[in-house]
Design a protein around this motif. Sequence first.
Motif, short mmCIF file in Angstrom:
data_model
loop_
_atom_site.label_atom_id
_atom_site.label_comp_id
_atom_site.label_asym_id
_atom_site.label_seq_id
_atom_site.Cartn_x
_atom_site.Cartn_y
_atom_site.Cartn_z
N GLY A 189 43.45 52.29 47.19
CA GLY A 189 43.03 50.98 47.82
C GLY A 189 43.49 49.80 46.97
O GLY A 189 44.20 50.08 45.74
N VAL A 190 43.30 48.76 47.34
CA VAL A 190 43.82 47.46 46.39
C VAL A 190 42.72 46.54 46.55
O VAL A 190 42.24 46.20 47.70
N VAL A 191 42.25 45.67 45.73
CA VAL A 191 41.43 44.55 45.59
C VAL A 191 42.30 43.33 44.89
O VAL A 191 43.02 43.48 44.27
N LEU A 192 41.89 42.14 45.24
CA LEU A 192 42.42 40.95 44.81
C LEU A 192 41.47 40.45 43.77
O LEU A 192 40.30 40.24 44.02
N LEU A 193 41.98 40.24 42.59
CA LEU A 193 41.21 39.44 41.52
C LEU A 193 41.54 38.05 41.67
O LEU A 193 42.53 37.51 42.37
N PRO A 194 40.69 36.83 40.93
CA PRO A 194 41.14 35.85 41.01
C PRO A 194 42.49 35.53 40.39
O PRO A 194 43.03 36.31 39.42
N PRO A 195 43.54 34.68 40.97
CA PRO A 195 44.76 34.56 40.71
C PRO A 195 44.70 33.72 39.16
O PRO A 195 43.73 33.15 38.78
N TYR A 196 45.93 33.71 38.72
CA TYR A 196 46.13 32.87 37.45
C TYR A 196 47.25 32.17 37.68
O TYR A 196 47.91 32.27 38.72
#
Length: 307
Positions: A198-205
Amino acid sequence: MSFEGMPGHDLINVVRDLEPVAAVRDQEAAERARAYPGLVPVGPPEFGCAEQAGGAWRTLSLGAAAPSGARAGLAAHLRGAAAGHDPAVGKEMLLLADALETARDTGGPERNECAAGPLRFRVVRVPGFARFGADGPEPARVTDAEDGRPDRRIDPAAPVGPADAALRLELLGLPPAAGPVPEPLRREAASAVRAYPGVVLLPPYFTVMEDRDGQWRPVVGGTGPQGARDALAHHFRVLMPREAPEGGAPPSPGELAEYARAADRIDADGGVEFAACGRLFRIVRVIRTLRVGPDGPEPARPSDEGA
C-alpha cells in the motif's frame, strides 16, 4: 510484546461527499493532475521516525537525509518524551536512546525498530515525487497551508477524495525501481513492494527549484511555501555574495543588488515564481509518500545505509 498490525494497509477509502474545504483541495488537486500529468521522483528518499501506540501509527519526525539521522532524531525524542510515561516505560526509553547513540558512536549494528513497553518505534523511508507539465514542475497550490502544518497520522484506511485516491493508484503503478539501477537494488525494491503493497500520502514539503536550460535543479527548501520563500530570500541576501559558480566569476555588485531587490519582492509580494539576473526560480510542491504493509510503514532498506 506483540503489536497490532495495520488494518486497511492495502485499502483506498474513496469518499465523494467531502466537507467544503476538503472538496476545494480535491478539486485543485484534480486540476493540477491534468495540468502536470507527469510524476517523477525528486532526489533520494528522506527518512524519519514513526511511533505505534494503541494500534495507531504516527510520524514523529521527517526530513533526515539518511537513516542514521533519523535514528539520532529518534534517540533525542526518546530522551525528551521519557518523563511523560510511567517510570518503567520511561526507563526503557532512556535505555533505547543510550543504545542508539552507542551504536552510532561505535559503528555498531544499525537498528531501525525498537520498542518500549506498549510503544513501537521505526525508522521509515519517505520517497518524494513531483508532478511535471509542459512548463516544468508543479508549483505550490493555493490550498497548501503556508506554514506546512503537519498531519502526523499514518492511516491508509482514512477517507480520501477522488483526486488523492487517483494519485495513490498512480503511485502504486510506478515501477519499483525506475531507470538503470543495479540488479540487487531492483530486487530489493521489488521485495519491498511485495512486503509493503500500500501507499499513503504524507503532508508535502516545498523546495525552490531553478530552471537551468530546461533542467530544474533544487536550490533550497522549506516545510511550507512560506518557509521556501524565506529560504530563497535568505539565499539571495546572504549566500549569493559567497557564490562562485564553477568556472565562472562571483556575482558582481550590480547583480548582488538585483538579488537583494528580488529578496525584498519575495518578502513583500509572496508568490510561487521569481526571476533575478536572468535566472528563474519556482516554489515546487513535493509529494511525500510512505509505503505500508500488514506490519506498518516501510522501514529503511539495507541499501539506504551509508547513502
